[in-house]
Each structure stands twice: as structure tokens, then as C-alpha cells.
Design a protein around this motif. Structure first.
Motif, PDB file in Angstrom:
ATOM      1  N   HIS A 101       0.832  -1.207   0.000  1.00  0.00           N
ATOM      2  CA  HIS A 101       0.000   0.000   0.000  1.00  0.00           C
ATOM      3  C   HIS A 101       0.867   1.258   0.000  1.00  0.00           C
ATOM      4  N   ASP A 102       1.925   1.276   0.811  1.00  0.00           N
ATOM      5  CA  ASP A 102       2.805   2.448   0.836  1.00  0.00           C
ATOM      6  C   ASP A 102       3.499   2.645  -0.508  1.00  0.00           C
ATOM      7  N   SER A 126       3.143   5.892  -3.220  1.00  0.00           N
ATOM      8  CA  SER A 126       4.272   6.581  -3.853  1.00  0.00           C
ATOM      9  C   SER A 126       4.121   6.595  -5.368  1.00  0.00           C
TER      10      SER A 126
END
Length: 1436
Positions: free
Chosen positions: A1249-1250, A1254
């Protein structure tokens, strides 16, 4: 008159004076007065022993308080009869316990608590006519109070009499209640039998049964805790209130309430309440009425029994009925010894106190599903719960479950702290047996959980450490034996000795745990600060010993001065031989832990000195070798175990070896034990051979560092004599029972000569360096052995090899000789590898020797039928093909490293007796060195690669997932990887010279690629050689020159790889043509040399490790620092190493951007690096797809996303764009999409998810609507992935919808993966509807997500499934808003949506008219008759 003793008189004179004094019966000059014992109370001493006071008055003397509390100075131990009754818990605060037990006067007066007067009666003074209250005079009180034991003043006696009189006046109800209770409770004593029968006991005036409580005093509530004189009155008031409550209830209500209480209350509490009633009544009977008559006692007992059972008998359910209280059940009949009336103090028999003398009940015979406590015999064996063993075996001396034989671990721990020496010793011995059997796996099928883990969590390790500090020899011996059972595995040591003479067998991994606690990860910052700050201690030194021992037992023990205690035991206590051997084994295990542990062993004061002096002496009593001699002490006698300890210590590093050889004079001892034949050593024959073997192994270890080579010249005649006897060793095979030990000694000798040959081969190189630059820095002096001194040994060993090879057809003989034959072959391989580097070598002579060896020894050996059988045994004995062969033991503990050899390895395993791996590895090592010297012999060894057993083994070993990395698997797999490497090295030599080799090229390239991601630390040299000469070698990728690119294009045209069209997204620059995959593959194949250079340049960080490994594999002994390999935490290269250049570049760019740098464009060399990486990955994905099967599809996608996160316009470069699009087409195949799991943890990523956030931020900033970038953004938005990813797009990053213009016909993923199943997240559906209505999501801007949003909103608003009220209200509201929508196009799309269709311009198919069920639902929701809009018309 008796004379006093004078100075100089002896004890005999004193005894004579004593006898004269006793005979004269004279009074002593000093009278001994015993002080009163405060612990015994007032009755502890009589008044006659108390010294009289000078004044008759009561005087209280308080000494001055000290300024400070008394210091806790050491004092002689005091025995207390209350000490055993005190129970201390581990979680109890020591400070609170000290405060509670403090009896000092300052502690008493510092804790003054005010008396509770809240319930005391306040009486007003009686008004009188006198001006002052009348004075009280003591003469007005009668002296009727008996003086209690002890002195009391007259005033105190008068006050006590007054208080007694006041209590009698103020509490008449209590007296009356007691009198009534006594009269009704004992009718046999107060009434006649007739009256007792006529008057009902348990009835009231209403005729209701009162359960026997209406006329009794309270038994439970006594008022003792109220703290006032009115306590009994308050208790009676509560009791009367309870009686009124009972009288107001019916019998059914009473029984119902009774059942409810019995269900809720603890059964033990119910039994306690019932017992209180009987105890109170019994006390009143004896105090007031005396003992009842015999006839009435039995009647009353029966009535009381009925009354007691009536309380809980009716309405008690089966779940509440537990076992009856045994104290209430036992009677005189149950006792084996009947109490007699003549016995003193037995008039009132307390049966519960005599329960312990009755016979034990029989153990439970039926099996039960409920878990039971494990109990062990004195030999550590698990006793079944239903075993009925006799009591004379000593297995029933415990309180809990008295009928079951054996002792639980808790009881054994308790016995270990006993004051009885025999109990402590026995408990430690039993625990040692339990540990030994648990490590053997005997409890795995019988017990839940791990016995060893339970013991260590309970503090077993420190219990043993404390027991080592005992003063009793037996307790020390038992604790040493238990510690030996916990730490040492004899089978592990046996297999390590067996592999000592294998190829690279002296080098082993340290026995250091690599799975540490999570606490260490949290303390990484603290550790970094400690490392940066000079003078700070390491993290383990600051942590408590139990915390260190939790993840590393050896390290935890070393922190407890463990070595110093063992040295004291060996040096001072001098235990029996068994204990000495156990201690030496424990120290050997500690030395295998790490180089730091070896340093601590060497640094321990007098430890090594004691071992060398006592157990490796030059001379000793020759009687120890006599057959009937009983060895009572091992001190002063040479011991092979001590020599092994020194050898393992020497393996820890070259500095440790130098200290051992020079400081402790081990060179003289080596000469002593090597020069003398084992038959002449005054020891038992087996022990003498083992001692000689360990001496040769120690010398081999020292020679591996280039040390102790000066002994070679002194002992050269001894070595030649041994070599001359090796061919005759076979004749003693059947006759000599010590033949296996003699084989081990012979292999140690050959191993020594192998390392001596390597050291001598470096002499010329070091001599040349010293001559060329004599004054440059520190120069390494050449060893005192030259090549000419060792080259003459080859004929002896080659002759022995020829004779041994002749026995290959005799299975039993060959199995016994195979270890020795293996060392012969390794010696010859080392000899020829070093021989070719000598400047004094005659090349012609060397080539003739190699040809003669090939034609006379090696080729005939390869043609033997037995060799075919050995190649066939590779697959059954392989650890890669049989992962269970190196699985951890049942009682595997991460904190205690073990090779899991307990119970011995199977015969058909890599280290089993039938394993072909050591011999075939040595043979391939020799063949590679021979072909390296003589290139013309390569073609003669083509038969090696044609063996069917070898091909089957390679085919099965490379695709399988290797076993998980454990100490056992790492040790075994390292030897298997050596064989695979030598096969590949031989294949590399044949690839360019043998025309028939092409058939094996693809297989060997797959093996090489798999081996690259499996090699363990210590083998960096092998990984470098594979990268350098094989992985990127075009000869091993025959597809590149045999029509592979054309086949890839043809496959894309015919759609052989996928059922959907693989359309590459269009490029940004219109001038770029769209290259086919075949063209890209051809270009990648042509650039293999550049790709190799790219990867080799990025593995610069491994150069120090490669240099250390290269030194060991090339035999440059003068540079070897340690024979302990690096700690294993995983393979050298990660499984996704083909993506390493891209990941490395992304990390560098991210670090630069974190520091504030702006990198919109990258230099050309970095662009070329990314291009080479993508080319290599495309080549592998096309022609070696199975090589990358261990990398998940999600990991591949995440790595490929780094192209867009590295710099601002890297993805816009033409070559990068082309190869990324080609890889994306491969990753969008249906099989790959099905295996895509974005929720699974990915290596190197905190969360997908991170990473996706990005990517979204980067897309918003630099994408400019690039379709390729857009496809990577759309891929994770499939319906089966996390809804958080879709909410991120339609929530915080809704602006991305403006640029996601990927055409539907170029989108490689089917729309069904986005639209099915229907969306059920209410927030996301609202976002879909809001973006559609507000115009944020439009078809020209984002056709893919427009079709997806329309599909989900249509499914939601027409859904008629039962759901929550909120969802139902929302979908009806959306349907009404859609019906009233002004945008006719969007309205028709939302109402008339049918199915997704990428071929349609809008990406969806519409109904021409609504189905009847939808039409009816629409009419119901909108409350209108939609006439004109039910027929769909084309929007204008």
C-alpha cells in the motif's frame, strides 16, 4: 577448693577439671538466665526465670530511636520455625515484602493507624446534681476476673473486670442466642429423647421448613473485621435480616435461589461454607455442654448429615458436583492403623490429619481426552497416566495426584532446591535424563509442546548454573551431566569428525543462533549509538543474563562466569573421569559457538593451562593401559577429548592457534603423540588411536593457517612410515576391531599432508614478494617448508589410491575404504592445482603425469559398473531432492544450535554411510584440476555429464524449493552445492570444445541460476565464478542462436502463451516504432557481455567476502584468518537478485531525494544500467521462466514499479520504455494475474500500500498521461485486491483520474477482473457515484475506470438483496438521483448498463430497454411511471 585452669594446660587437663567439678556438685559461679523468646509469646518463658525488677510499678522503657535504620550487616544464620511457612512469589515486590517483615521500632511507629470508631456507640454523660462527675475508685469493682498467665498490675485487673461487666450488660441478645442455639442444636443433651422426637427441629410457626437456620447464630458473618465493640451486634443484625428474607420466601423460591447460587459459586467455596457450620457447632458442644452421650451422638450425626446434604442436594446439577472433600469422607475404617483410647491426646481424633497414612487410590484406568500432567520415572521415562506401579519403586513421594507414579517437572524443580543432598542429586539426574530423551524425540508423540522450551522458560539453565556452585561433589556431577545433556549432542560431534576430511570439511559454520528476539530490533538505534560512542559496552553486556540466554544459551552462560567455575572444578575439585569428560565436551561445544567464545576460553585464567597440564601430559602412569585397571582419576593422564577441545579452539582463528602452539607448548605435545605409534602409547588401544587422530587433526588445522610447518621436517620419517603402511591397512580390515578408528587416523594424516602441500605451494610466491620489495611494509615470511620437500609424497598416495580403487566392486570393503579414498583424491586435486603454479615445474613432466593418471586411474574408474550405481544414488541421498532429510529435530530450540543428528542420520542421506557425495565431489574436483592443466583431456571426460543418474539428479534438484535455512540444512547443503559447482565448472570447460555439449546447456544454465540464489556465506568465490563465466555465457543460452527470438514472435502472433491479446501500451514519442518481443530478445542476447559487466560492477559490496572466500578455496593458507565460516542468515544473493541493479539505483535516488536533491533526469550510464537489467529480466522471463518462479508475481511487479519511481523521466527513455512494456505484457498473462497476491508480505517492502501511494504521487507529478505508467497504476485496482487501494485513487488522489487515459483496446487486463464480483464497500460506491455525477471521472479522461464505476454503481442501485438499512437507503437515494439526472448520457449508462465490452467505444454494452424486474423496481423507488425513458435512445 577447685583450682582454675592455667595457661599451657592441655585439653586433657580441662576434661579432668570438669570431672572434678561435677563430682564435687559445687554451685556454678555464673547463673545462666534465658531470655524470653519473642516468637513464642507470653507462654514461652515463666515468671520464675525473669529477673526481678527494682521497682514494683509497671514501667515502660523506650530506648532512644536511632537516626538511621540498622544496617543489614552479615549475621550468623538464624533458624526460624516460621520460615518454611512463608511463601514467596516471583511477581511479589521485594521492597513490599521487606516492609511487611520489618520489626524495627522505627518501622512500627512509622505505621500508626488510627483506630476505627465509625461504628462505636457514643453515649452522652448522665446528668447529675453534683458539680463534677463522680470519681471512679477501683475498690468499687469486685475482683472476680482471673489473672491470665503472666504478670498484670492490680489496676489492669480492675479495668479488665469492668470491661467484662459492660460487655455482659450491652450484649444480652448474644448470650440469649447462644443459649438458644445450644439448646436446639443438641437435643440429646438438653432434652429427653421423647421430647426431642415430639418437637420438630426444622419447622417454624408457619409450618415452613427453615433449613435449620432460624434459631442459630451466624456461622459465616462473625463481625471480626468491623473493628469495634459492637461487631457481634452488627453480625446478629445482618443474620436477622437474612432470616426475615428467608421467611418471606416460599420453599420453591428458596430452592431456586439455592440452585442458582450453587451454579455460580465455586464448588470449593460451597464445601468451605458447609464445613464452617459443622466446625462452629462442634466447638460450642465441647465448650458449653461437654461430650454428648454415645447414643445421641450417632443420632445427631445422622441428622446433621441429612441437614448438610439438604443444603446442596436438591437441585445441584452434575456440572457442579465435583469430587467430595476427602477430609470429610475419611473415617476410622479407612485408616490402616486404628486409633486407641489409651493413646495420649487421641480423645478427639482429627481424621483429616491422618489422611496421609491411608492407602493410595488406584490410578485412573480409562483414557480421557483431557490433558494430564506429565510424570517421569527416575530414568527420565514418561510414565503413562494409567500405569499402576508398586510404591516400593520410590515414584509416589509427591502430594499432587498421589495415586500416580512418577514426578512432574514442577516437583523435580522443587526437589532441586531441597536441603537434602540426595534429593538434589536425584532431581538433577532425573532432569538430565528427561532432557536427553526429549532431544532424542521420545516425547514428541506423547506430550503437547516442547519439553526443552518449557524447561528453559522455567529457568532450568540457571538452576543448573546455581547447582554448579554447590559444595557437594555429587550435586556438581549431576548438574554437569544435565548441562551436558542440554548443550552437547554426541551425534553432532561424530558427524562433524566424519566430514572433517571432506572437501573443505574443516571449515564449519559457527553454532550461533541467528533468530533473535524482537526486542533487539527495537534496540537497533540504541546499538548504533553504542557503537559510535567509544568506551560503551555492547548491547548484550548491558542486558540481563536471562534476556541474553533467551535467544542464545551459550552467550547467556558465558555472562555468568561459567568458565571460571568449570576451571575451578577441574583444577581444585578434581572430579571423577566421567565428570571431566562431560566438562571437556561442554567446553568443546562452547568453542564451536563463535570466535568470541574461543577468545573467552583462551582468556579465562588458568583454564587452558589446567587442561593442557592435567589432560595432555607428556608422561603418565603406564598402569592405566592395563586391562583390569580401574581409572579413578583422569588427572595426569592423556585424553583424546582434551586434544579435540584444543583442535576446535584452534579452528576459531589463526591468532588462537598461534597462542595455543606457543604459549601452551603444544608443539612438543604434538611431537610426543604423533611420533609414537598408538600401539606403544600407555593407554587403551582405542583411546590411543583417538588421541593420535586428534593430534593429526590439530596439526592439520595449524597447517591450514600455514603454522607449525617446522614440525614437518622433524617428523618427516614418521609420516613416510605411516604412508608406507597405508596399502597394508586393507589386510587388517577383517581381523582388527579398531579398523574404523585406524581409517579415521589415516584420513587425518592425508588431510594434514593436503594442507601442508597447499602451504608449501605458497612458499615460492612469498619468497618472490620478499625479494622484490624487501622494505615495503610488513612482509609475510615464507613458511619453513618448500615444494621440493612435499612433492615426493605424491607417489606414495597415488599408489595407495590405485589399490583402493581396485576394491570398488567389493561393496563392504569399499564402504570402509571410501573415506580414505576420498582424501587420496582430494590430495591429488590439491597437488595438481598447486603444482601448475610452481616456477620450478617442468610442464612436460606434469602433463605426462596427468595423462598417465587419466588413462590408468580415472577413466578406468569412471567405466566401473559400481560408478553408475554411485551416480544413481545422488538423487536419493540429496538434501535438495529430499528436504526432510535435513529437517530440524522434534525438540529444536533456536537458542541452542544443533545439527539435528540425534538418533543418527539415515544411511541414504547426504552424510549417511551410503552417501556418494563426498567421493564424487572429490572426483569432480580432481577432474576439474586435471582438465585445467591439460585442456586436451576435456573431451575424454564427456562421459561424466552423460551419466543418467547425474542428469536425473540435476533435473529434480534445481526446480525444487530448497529447505529452509537452519544450522543443520546449512551444514549439509554446503557440501551438496560443492558437487553442483564442480559439475558446472566441468560443463563450462566442455561448452566451447565439445560439439555434443549443446544438449546439456539449458539444463546446466538453469542449475547455475538456481545455485546462484542458494549459495551460502563462505562460498562467495563460487558465486563470483558462476557470474563471471557461466550465468551470462551465450554458450549456455542456446535459444539465442537457434531461433529463440523468432519463436517468441511467432508465439505472440499465435497467442500461444495467453488467451487474450498481448497489446503493448503505446509509447510517448510517436516516432518510436513498437518493437516486437523477438527483436528485444535478440538485442538482449547480443548484449550479454555488457549485462554481465553491469551485474559484476554492482556486486562490489561483496568484494571483501569474495576475497576471504577465494583465499580458502585457492589454498592460500598464509591469508586464512579462521576456519569458522561467516554466520548464516540467508543465501549470499537474494532470490530476486536479477532485479538488483534496478533496486540499487532506486535506493540511491531515494536517498539523494531525501537529502533534498532533485533528479529529473539520470546520466546515460545509469539509464544503460536500467536497460541492461530489463534486458536480462526479459531474457529470463522468456527462456528461463522457471528460474524466477521463486519470486512472486507481486514482488516482480513491485520491482518493476521502481522504473517509474527512479528519477522523473527514466520511464520515458526509449529503451527503458520498450523493455518495461514487454515485461508488462508477460506479467499480464492470465496465469500470472491469477497468482498475483498484493496482500501477502513482500521481501524488502513494509507494505504494498505504501509503495502504491508513492506510485500515485509520482504519476500525478511526472506521468503526463503516459499509458504505460497508467497501466501500472490500474493493475492493483482489480476487484479482488484491497479496497484501500481503490479508495486511495478515488479519495486523496482523485486527480489521477484526469490523466489515466489508457485506451481500452490497449489495456492488457480483462475488465471482468475489475467489475466482478459487484463492489460491496459503501464508501467506495459513494465515491464512484460522486466522481461520475460531478464529472471528475469521464470516459475521455479515464475510459477503464469509467466503465468500472458505471458497472458497480449500476449493480448497486438495482440490487434488491437484503442488506443493512444504511446501504438500502443509499442505493435507493442513488437510484432516485440517477433518475432525476440532467446528463442524459451518464443517466442512460447508469440505468441501462449490461456487461463490460472492451471492443465497444464506451467499454460497456447497454440494454435496449430495462428488464421487467429492474423496471418494476425503478417504478417502485421513483414512485412514477417512466414512460418516455424506458426505451433507450442514442444520446446526441
Amino acid at each position: 577448693m577447685l583450682s582454675r585452669p592455667k595457661p599451657g594446660e592441655s585439653e586433657a587437663d580441662l576434661l579432668r577439671f570438669q570431672n572434678q567439678f561435677l563430682a564435687a556438685r559445687a554451685s556454678p559461679a555464673v547463673k545462666v538466665v534465658k531470655k524470653a523468646d519473642k516468637r513464642r509469646g507470653a507462654g514461652g518463658s515463666g515468671d520464675e526465670e525473669r529477673p526481678p525488677l527494682q521497682d514494683s510499678r509497671d514501667v515502660v522503657i523506650l530506648e532512644d530511636f536511632p537516626d538511621v535504620l540498622p544496617a543489614l550487616t552479615p549475621a550468623p544464620p538464624k533458624k526460624s520455625k516460621f520460615k518454611n511457612a512463608c511463601v514467596c512469589f516471583d511477581d511479589e515486590d521485594p521492597e513490599e515484602r521487606l516492609d511487611c517483615q520489618d520489626r524495627h521500632i522505627t518501622a512500627v511507629f512509622s505505621k500508626i493507624v488510627e483506630r476505627d470508631t465509625s461504628t462505636a456507640a457514643v453515649t452522652m454523660p448522665v446528668p447529675t446534681g453534683d458539680p463534677f462527675p463522680r470519681a471512679f475508685h477501683r475498690s468499687e469493682i469486685k475482683n472476680e476476673v482471673k489473672v491470665e498467665s503472666g504478670r498484670k498490675s492490680i489496676f489492669a485487673q480492675k479495668i479488665a473486670a469492668k470491661r467484662a461487666a459492660e460487655e455482659a450488660v450491652t450484649a444480652p441478645s448474644a448470650v440469649e442466642t447462644r443459649h438458644t442455639h445450644g439448646r436446639l442444636a443438641f437435643p440429646g443433651a438438653m432434652c429427653s429423647p421423647g421430647s426431642a422426637e415430639e418437637e420438630p427441629l426444622h419447622s417454624t410457626k408457619d409450618g415452613k421448613p427453615d433449613d435449620g437456620v432460624s434459631t442459630q447464630r451466624p456461622h459465616i458473618i462473625t463481625g471480626e473485621g468491623l473493628g469495634s465493640l459492637e461487631s457481634e451486634r452488627e453480625a446478629l443484625a445482618i443474620h436477622e435480616e437474612n432470616l426475615q428474607k428467608l421467611h418471606s420466601m416460599t420453599q420453591a423460591e428458596i430452592l431456586q435461589e439455592q440452585r442458582r447460587l450453587l451454579v455460580q459459586l465455586d464448588p470449593s467455596l460451597v464445601a468451605f461454607l458447609k464445613s464452617r457450620r459443622g466446625v462452629d457447632e462442634g466447638q460450642e458442644r465441647w465448650e458449653k455442654l461437654g461430650p454428648p452421650e454415645p447414643g445421641t451422638e450417632s443420632q445427631q450425626g445422622a441428622k446433621e448429615t441429612v441437614k448438610d446434604f439438604s443444603v446442596g442436594g436438591s437441585g445441584m446439577e452434575e456440572s457442579v458436583r465435583t469430587e467430595k472433600d476427602t477430609r470429610m469422607e475419611i473415617t476410622e475404617v479407612d485408616l490402616p492403623i486404628k486409633p486407641q483410647k489409651e493413646w495420649i491426646h487421641m480423645n478427639n481424633v482429627e481424621f483429616e490429619k491422618l489422611e496421609w497414612i491411608k492407602d493410595l487410590p488406584h490410578p485412573r484406568q480409562k483414557r480421557t481426552k483431557k490433558g494430564m500432567q506429565a510424570r517421569f520415572s527416575l530414568k527420565g521415562e514418561l510414565i503413562p497416566p494409567d500405569a499402576d506401579l508398586p510404591t516400593h519403586l520410590g515414584l509416589h513421594h509427591h502430594g499432587e495426584e498421589a495415586e500416580r507414579a512418577g514426578y512432574s517437572l514442577q516437583e523435580l524443580f522443587h526437589l532441586c532446591r531441597s536441603q537434602i543432598i540426595q534429593q538434589r542429586t536425584l532431581a538433577l539426574q532425573v532432569l538430565g535424563h528427561v532432557v536427553q530423551k526429549a532431544k532424542a524425540g521420545e516425547f514428541a508423540s506423547s506430550l503437547k509442546g516442547s519439553v526443552l522450551r518449557l524447561l528453559l522458560d522455567a529457568g532450568f539453565l540457571f538452576l543448573l548454573r546455581f547447582s554448579l556452585d554447590d559444595t557437594v561433589d555429587n550435586v556438581i556431577a549431576a548438574s554437569v551431566r544435565a548441562l551436558h545433556a542440554l548443550l552437547v549432542s554426541p551425534e553432532d560431534e561424530e558427524y562433524l569428525d566424519q566430514t572433517f576430511s571432506w572437501y573443505q570439511g574443516m571449515a564449519v559454520f559457527p553454532f550461533t543462533p541467528n533468530s533473535e528476539e524482537e526486542e533487539e530490533e527495537e534496540e537497533e538505534e540504541e546499538l548504533t549509538l553504542m557503537e559510535k560512542t567509544p568506551g560503551k559496552k555492547s548491547k548484550d553486556e548491558n542486558k540481563p543474563d536471562p534476556d541474553v540466554a533467551r535467544y542464545d544459551v551459550i552467550k547467556g552462560l558465558l555472562k555468568t562466569q561459567f568458565l571460571h567455575r568449570l576451571r575451578y572444578i577441574l583444577e581444585v575439585l578434581r572430579p571423577v573421569p566421567a565428570v571431566v569428560l562431560d566438562i571437556l565436551d561442554i567446553l568443546t561445544r562452547v568453542a564451536r559457538h563463535s570466535s568470541e567464545a574461543c577468545s573467552q576460553l583462551l582468556a579465562c585464567p588458568r583454564l587452558i593451562e589446567t587442561i593442557v597440564r592435567e589432560f595432555l601430559p607428556i608422561q603418565w602412569d603406564p598402569r592405566v593401559a592395563e586391562p583390569g585397571h580401574l581409572l579413578t582419576s583422569l588427572h595426569g593422564v592423556a585424553c583424546a577429548t582434551a586434544m579435540k577441545l584444543i583442535r576446535v579452539l584452534a579452528s576459531g582463528g589463526r591468532n588462537a592457534t598461534a597462542r595455543l602452539l606457543n604459549k601452551f607448548e603444544l608443539k612438543s605435545r604434538l611431537s610426543r603423540f604423533i611420533a609414537e605409534d598408538p600401539q606403544d602409547v600407555p593407554l587403551r588401544r582405542e583411546e590411543a588411536i583417538r588421541l593420535s587422530t586428534e593430534a593429526f587433526r590439530l596439526w592439520a588445522v595449524a597447517a591450514g593457517y600455514g603454522q607449525s610447518c617446522d614440525l614437518y621436517r622433524d617428523l618427516y620419517p614418521v609420516l613416510v612410515k605411516i604412508l608406507q603402511s597405508l596399502p597394508h591397512l586393507l589386510s587388517d580390515c577383517q581381523e582388527n576391531p579398531t579398523f574404523p578408528l585406524s581409517i579415521q587416523r589415516a584420513t587425518a594424516v592425508v588431510t594434514l599432508l593436503t594442507h601442508m602441500t597447499q602451504t608449501a605451494g605458497c612458499t615460492a610466491e612469498l619468497q618472490a614478494r620478499l625479494s622484490s620489495s624487501p622494505g615495503d611494509g610488513e612482509q609475510i615470511p615464507p613458511p619453513p617448508v618448500t615444494w621440493n620437500q612435499v612433492s615426493g609424497l605424491r607417489p606414495f598416495l597415488e599408489t595407495s589410491l590405485r589399490r583402493s580403487v581396485q576394491e570398488i566392486s567389493r561393496l563392504e570393503t569399499w564402504q570402509a575404504l571410501q573415506p580414505l579414498t576420498t582424501t587420496y583424491i582430494i590430495y591429488l586435486g590439491v597437488y595438481y592445482s598447486v603444482c601448475s603454479q610452481q616456477p620450478s615445474l617442468n610442464p612436460i613432466d606434469c602433463l605426462e603425469e596427468v595423462e598417465r593418471l587419466t588413462s590408468e586411474v580415472l577413466l578406468p574408474l569412471l567405466s566401473q559398473p559400481a560408478m553408475h550405481s554411485m551416480w544413481d544414488l545422488l538423487r536419493p541421498c540429496s538434501a535438495l531432492c529430499n528436504p526432510l532429510s535435513c529437517s530440524p529435530a522434534p525438540e529444536f530450540l533456536p537458542s541452542i544450535v544443533s545439527l539435528s543428528c540425534t538418533g543418527r542420520k539415515p544411511l541414504m542421506s547426504l552424510v549417511g554411510s551410503k552417501s556418494p557425495f563426498p567421493f564424487l565431489t572429490a572426483l569432480l574436483f580432481l577432474i576439474n584440476n586435471v582438465t585445467h592443466i591439460h585442456k586436451g583431456l576435456v573431451s575424454k571426460y564427456t562421459s561424466v555429464l552423460d551419466f543418467k543418474g547425474l542428469k536425473d539428479y540435476l533435473l529434480q534438484s534445481w526446480p525444487t524449493r530448497p529447505p529452509s535455512i537452519t544450522p543443520s540444512s546449512a551444514w549439509i547443503l554446503r557440501h551438496e552445492y560443492h558437487l553442483q559447482y564442480f559439475v558446472l565448472a566441468l560443463a563450462q570447460k566442455m561448452a566451447g570444445t565439445c560439439p555434443d555439449y549443446a544438449q546439456h546447456a539449458s539444463l546446466h544454465h538453469c542449475v547455475a541460476m538456481a545455485l546462484l540464489s542458494r549459495l551460502l556465506p563462505g562460498s562467495e568465490h563460487l558465486a563470483h565464478e558462476l557470474l563471471l563465466g557461466l550465468a551470462f555465457n551465450p554458450e549456455f543460452i542456446p535459444e539465442g542462436k537457434t531461433g529463440g527470438p523468432e519463436a517468441a514472435d511467432f508465439s505472440d502472433i499465435l497467442h500461444l502463451d495467453t488467451s487474450t491479446k498481448l497489446a503493448q501500451p503505446g509509447l510517448v514519442a510517436a516516432g518510436f516504432p513498437k518493437p516486437r518481443r523477438g527483436v528485444l530478445l535478440g538485442e538482449s542476447y547480443q548484449h550479454l557481455a555488457f549485462i554481465r559487466a553491469c551485474y559484476l560492477s554492482l556486486f562490489v559490496h561483496l568484494e571483501p567476502a569474495v576475497a576471504r572466500s577465494q583465499v580458502a578455496y585457492q589454498g592460500r593458507t598464509y591469508l586464512v584468518q579462521s576456519l569458522l565460516l561467516p554466520e548464516v542468515k540467508g543465501p549470499i544473493l537474494p532470490s530476486d537478485w536479477p532485479f538488483f541493479p534496478l533496486i540499487s539505483l532506486y535506493n540511491k535516488v531515494s536517498s539523494a531525494e531525501t537529502r533534498g536533491a532533485v533528479l529529473n533526469s539520470l546520466p546515460p550510464d545509469l539509464v544503460n544500467t536500467v536497460t541492461r537489467n530489463l534486458q536480462w529480466v526479459l531474457l529470463l522471463e522468456t527462456w528461463r521462466a522457471r528460474v524466477l518462479q521463486n519470486i512472486s508475481a507481486a514482488a516482480k511487479l513491485a520491482r518493476l514499479m521502481c522504473v517509474f519511481l527512479t528519477g522523473g523521466d527514466l520511464f520515458r527513455e526509449g529503451s527503458v520504455h520498450c523493455y518495461t512494456a514487454a515485461l508488462l505484457a508477460l506479467y499480464c498473462q492470465p496465469k500470472v494475474l491469477d497468482s498475483l497476491e498484493l496482500d501477502a508480505p513482500l521481501p524488502g517492502l513494509a507494505s504494498f500500500h505504501d509503495l502504491y501511494i508513492s506510485v500515485l504521487e509520482q504519476f500525478e507529478g511526472v506521468s503526463f498521461g503516459d499509458p504505460l505508467f497508467g497501466v501500472f497504476v490500474l493493475l492493483p485496482l482489480q476487484r479482488r485486491f484491497s479496497v484501500q487501494l481503490r479508495l486511495a485513487v478515488f479519495g486523496e488522489h482523485v486527480s489521477t483520474l484526469r490523466a489515466l487515459g489508457v485506451p481500452l483496446k490497449q489495456f492488457p487486463v480483462p475488465l471482468e477482473r475489475y467489475t466482478s464480483p459487484p463492489e460491496d464497500n459503501l464508501n467506495l460506491l459513494r465515491q464512484y457515484f460522486r466522481t461520475l455525477v460531478t464529472g471528475v471521472l469521464r470516459h475521455p479522461w479515464c475510459p477503464v475506470l469509467y466503465a468500472v464505476a458505471v458497472a458497480h454503481v449500476n449493480s448497486f442501485i438495482f440490487s434488491q438483496d437484503s442488506t443493512t438499512q444504511e446501504a438500502d437507503t443509499t442505493r435507493k437515494s442513488m437510484l432516485r438521483k440517477t433518475w432525476l439526472m440532467v446528463d442524459e448520457v451518464l443517466k442512460k449508462h447508469l440505468l441501462y448498463y449490461k456487461v463490460p465490452n472492451p471492443e465497444s467505444p464506451m467499454g460497456i454494452d447497454l440494454y435496449e430497454q430495462l428488464p421487467p424486474i429492474r423496471l418494476k423496481y425503478l417504478q417502485m423507488v421513483t414512485k412514477k411511471e417512466p414512460k418516455e425513458n424506458m426505451q433507450m435512445s442514442d444520446p446526441e
